[in-house]
Design an enzyme around this catalytic site. Structure first.
Site, PDB file in Angstrom:
ATOM      1  CB  ILE A 322      -1.714  45.888  51.887  1.00  0.00           C
ATOM      2  CG1 ILE A 322      -1.927  47.099  52.776  1.00  0.00           C
ATOM      3  CG2 ILE A 322      -2.947  45.593  51.042  1.00  0.00           C
ATOM      4  CD1 ILE A 322      -2.246  48.370  51.999  1.00  0.00           C
ATOM      5  N   GLY A 323       0.164  44.856  54.672  1.00  0.00           N
ATOM      6  CA  GLY A 323       1.456  45.056  55.300  1.00  0.00           C
ATOM      7  C   GLY A 323       1.393  44.820  56.792  1.00  0.00           C
ATOM      8  N   GLY A 325       4.221  45.013  60.478  1.00  0.00           N
ATOM      9  CA  GLY A 325       5.545  45.243  61.030  1.00  0.00           C
ATOM     10  C   GLY A 325       5.481  45.399  62.530  1.00  0.00           C
ATOM     11  N   GLY A 328       2.487  47.508  63.777  1.00  0.00           N
ATOM     12  CA  GLY A 328       1.132  46.987  63.708  1.00  0.00           C
ATOM     13  C   GLY A 328       0.851  46.438  62.324  1.00  0.00           C
ATOM     14  CB  SER A 329      -1.840  44.897  60.753  1.00  0.00           C
ATOM     15  OG  SER A 329      -1.272  43.870  61.547  1.00  0.00           O
ATOM     16  CB  ILE A 330      -0.968  48.567  56.553  1.00  0.00           C
ATOM     17  CG1 ILE A 330       0.011  49.358  57.419  1.00  0.00           C
ATOM     18  CG2 ILE A 330      -1.627  49.491  55.539  1.00  0.00           C
ATOM     19  CD1 ILE A 330       1.110  50.032  56.624  1.00  0.00           C
ATOM     20  CE  LYS A 343       1.938  52.759  61.042  1.00  0.00           C
ATOM     21  NZ  LYS A 343       3.031  53.730  60.863  1.00  0.00           N
ATOM     22  CG  ASP A 435      12.274  53.464  60.366  1.00  0.00           C
ATOM     23  OD1 ASP A 435      13.339  52.886  60.039  1.00  0.00           O
ATOM     24  OD2 ASP A 435      11.207  52.865  60.539  1.00  0.00           O
TER      25      ASP A 435
END
Length: 609
Positions: A322-323, A325, A328-330, A343, A435
């Site tokens: 679902i994400g 960046g 890493g990945s989610i 995550k 951030d």
């Protein structure tokens, strides 16, 4: 020319041709003398000796020889056609006329009336006189009695012959007149017949037209009847729908009454819980006062094995991602019967262990309704497990990703207030997110905002924390998203709570305008405020923004984005005073991850603690 006084009658006739009509009148009335025009008066000259009128030329050639015709122009005789009489010499003399009777020589007038005697006493106004020599003129030379008797006898016979000839001539003329009359009657009958045919044709055409109009009217009537039938059917259908709506309204009213009762009960329970919550918050305040810092508060979290994480994500199935960046990945998955967001930090990243430990430490020690809830972690693989938020990120919702509906202005105000509350809570514990951006703001099904991604956040030292929060800062590497970063942080590397305030201002501008973040966004909003055209840059998909609230948010956002840190407002004392009344006005409850219900007053308790 002397005026001749004569008795005259006016005869009217209708003909298709004037010249032919004149000739027919001459024949019909046995006209012996006729005066008519030779040409129009403007054509007259003294040298004029010929006929110039087509009508006059036609009459001269077609009139019977017995008629003498005088052709005039401007009162002068131009030409005379002599008549030739058959039979005995006949003299036609005018009858005496009444005094002051004038005879006008018009172009188409008859000289001695419209009719000439064809029998004794047949035509009024004229008299025929048959002149024969007197016997006395014969005996002047001394003719003897016998010869005289013979002469008298011969003259008597001549008189009888003349009389018989005249009578025969009169009968011929009468017969000719009767023939002309019969011809005229036939022609009149033909005209009447032609007129009758024309009228019948018109009547037939009118009947055909009427028949066609009747058919059209019938067709239109059929269409009207059909439309009426459909209208009646539609009326019946609408009446049925109205009846259904009435029943639905009644049901909804009953449900509304039940909901009101239930809400009142909920409010009573909320008031009771509020009292308990206030007591709990008071105790938490006392506990915090006893502790050295917020970071020293310890809270345990659940550790999961890597095999459990693999099973939850079906061995990290890409369809569950679902994400992704730089961190890493989610993945979305189920672990221990709970839907979670997993995550997984990059294993090759040098900052992976540090960011993992930083985020776990912060989220395990902080509780706030607008901070993402930490479920657990897998330290062996640098995996962090959060609560799953199905509403996606604020970035996705502002861009209407996957055809999601745009956020209303009410929801945008609520998101701004919830973010401000979360930041106030973080800063009160000496934590700077570092951030802050819409991609790190997650939404649940009720569009409640949860701040996430604390991998690069910074915890200020206890000595710094004990001083004025406006001066808290730390030196750190430049990380984050450029367009949301404080200019002074970019120049000096000093991260302070006012750095988050700057990012918060950019997010407010995005919520107001719906435009992407860029270096020109603040300039465009400032120009719109200066020119008093703020409405022109507000996001129309959010609905009809209330101008007062929109203006207050725009001014707050521009103050937060001030280049000078010291001029930026304090979130707890200044920004919250702007956002709290807006949020309370909407009276929208916020459901925290632990199941408790908090409103703006409850969040104020978090802020006070």
């Amino acid at each position: 020319m002397a005026v001749v006084k004569v008795s005259a009658e006016v005869v009217y006739t209708e003909k298709d041709s004037i010249q032919k009509g004149i000739v027919e009148l001459i024949l019909e009335h046995d006209v012996r003398r006729l005066v008519m025009g030779a040409a129009a008066d403007r054509h007259y000259s003294r040298r004029m000796v010929d006929l110039r009128s087509k009508k006059a030329i036609y009459v001269r050639l077609q009139a019977p020889p017995s008629c003498q015709i005088h052709f005039l122009c401007k009162g002068n005789i131009v030409f005379t056609r002599q008549g030739r009489l058959n039979g005995p010499r006949v003299s036609i003399s005018p009858m005496p006329l009444p005094p002051n009777t004038n005879f006008d020589y018009g172009q188409n007038s008859l000289s001695e009336g419209s009719e000439v005697e064809s029998d004794n006493g047949a035509v009024p106004g004229f008299k025929q006189i048959i002149q024969t020599p007197s016997p006395s003129s014969v005996i002047e030379r001394g003719i003897n009695d016998e010869l005289y008797d013979q002469l008298v006898q011969v003259m008597a016979e001549a008189d009888n012959s003349k009389r018989d000839a005249f009578e025969e001539f009169s009968r011929c003329m009468k017969a000719e007149k009767d023939a002309i009359e019969a011809k005229c009657k036939v022609k009149a009958s033909e005209n009447l017949y032609a007129e009758e045919l024309r009228k019948r044709r018109e009547i037939n055409e009118a009947l055909e037209k009427t028949k066609e109009e009747d058919e059209n009217i019938k067709k239109e009537l059929d269409e009207v009847v059909e439309e009426l039938r459909m209208a009646l059917e539609q009326k019946s259908f609408l009446e049925s729908q109205i009846a259904d709506f009435d029943h639905t309204v009644q049901d909804l009213e009953q449900k509304l009454f039940s909901a009101v009762d239930l809400l009142q009960n909920y409010k009573m329970e909320r008031d009771e819980l509020q009292v308990e919550c206030d007591e709990v918050l008071r105790l938490l305040g006392e506990m915090k006062a006893e502790d050295a810092s917020c970071s020293s508060v310890s809270q345990s979290y659940t550790e999961f094995s890597f095999s459990e994480v693999k099973d939850a994500t079906r061995n990290f199935d890409q369809s569950l991602k679902i994400g992704e960046g730089g961190y890493g990945s989610i993945f979305r998955g189920f672990i221990r019967h709970t839907q979670v967001a997993i995550k997984m930090l990059h294993s090759h990243s040098l900052q992976g262990p540090t960011e993992f430990q930083q985020e776990v430490n912060v989220l395990s020690k902080l509780r706030h309704p607008n901070l993402v809830t930490l479920i657990g972690a897998c330290p062996d693989a640098w995996i962090i497990i959060y609560e799953y938020l199905s509403g996606g990120s604020l970035e996705d919702r502002l861009n209407c990703k996957d055809n999601t509906p745009p956020l209303s202005w009410q929801n945008r105000i609520r998101i701004a207030a919830q973010l401000c509350s979360a930041l106030i809570s973080l800063h009160s514990c000496g934590i700077v997110h570092g951030d802050l951006k819409p991609a790190n703001l997650l939404l649940d099904n009720n569009l409640v905002t949860k701040l996430s991604d604390f991998g690069i956040c910074r915890v200020l030292s206890q000595n710094e924390f004990s001083s004025n929060s406006t001066s808290l800062c730390c030196q750190t590497d430049l990380k984050g998203t450029f367009v949301y970063m404080d200019l002074q942080f970019l120049c000096t590397g000093e991260l302070t709570p006012k750095s988050d305030t700057y990012s918060f201002g950019i997010i407010l501008l995005r919520l107001l305008t719906g435009r992407p973040a860029s270096g020109l966004l603040t300039k465009e909003v400032q120009r719109a405020l200066n020119e008093e055209r703020l409405k022109s840059i507000l996001d129309p998909t959010a609905g009809d923004w209330p101008f007062v609230q929109a203006q207050q948010l725009a001014l707050l956002a521009m103050n937060c984005c001030d280049v000078v840190r010291k001029k930026r407002p304090d979130l707890a004392s200044e920004a919250w005073r702007v956002l709290e009344p807006m949020w309370e006005m909407m009276q929208d409850p916020v459901v925290a991850a632990d199941g408790f219900t908090y409103e703006a007053e409850a969040l104020r308790g978090w802020l006070d603690s």
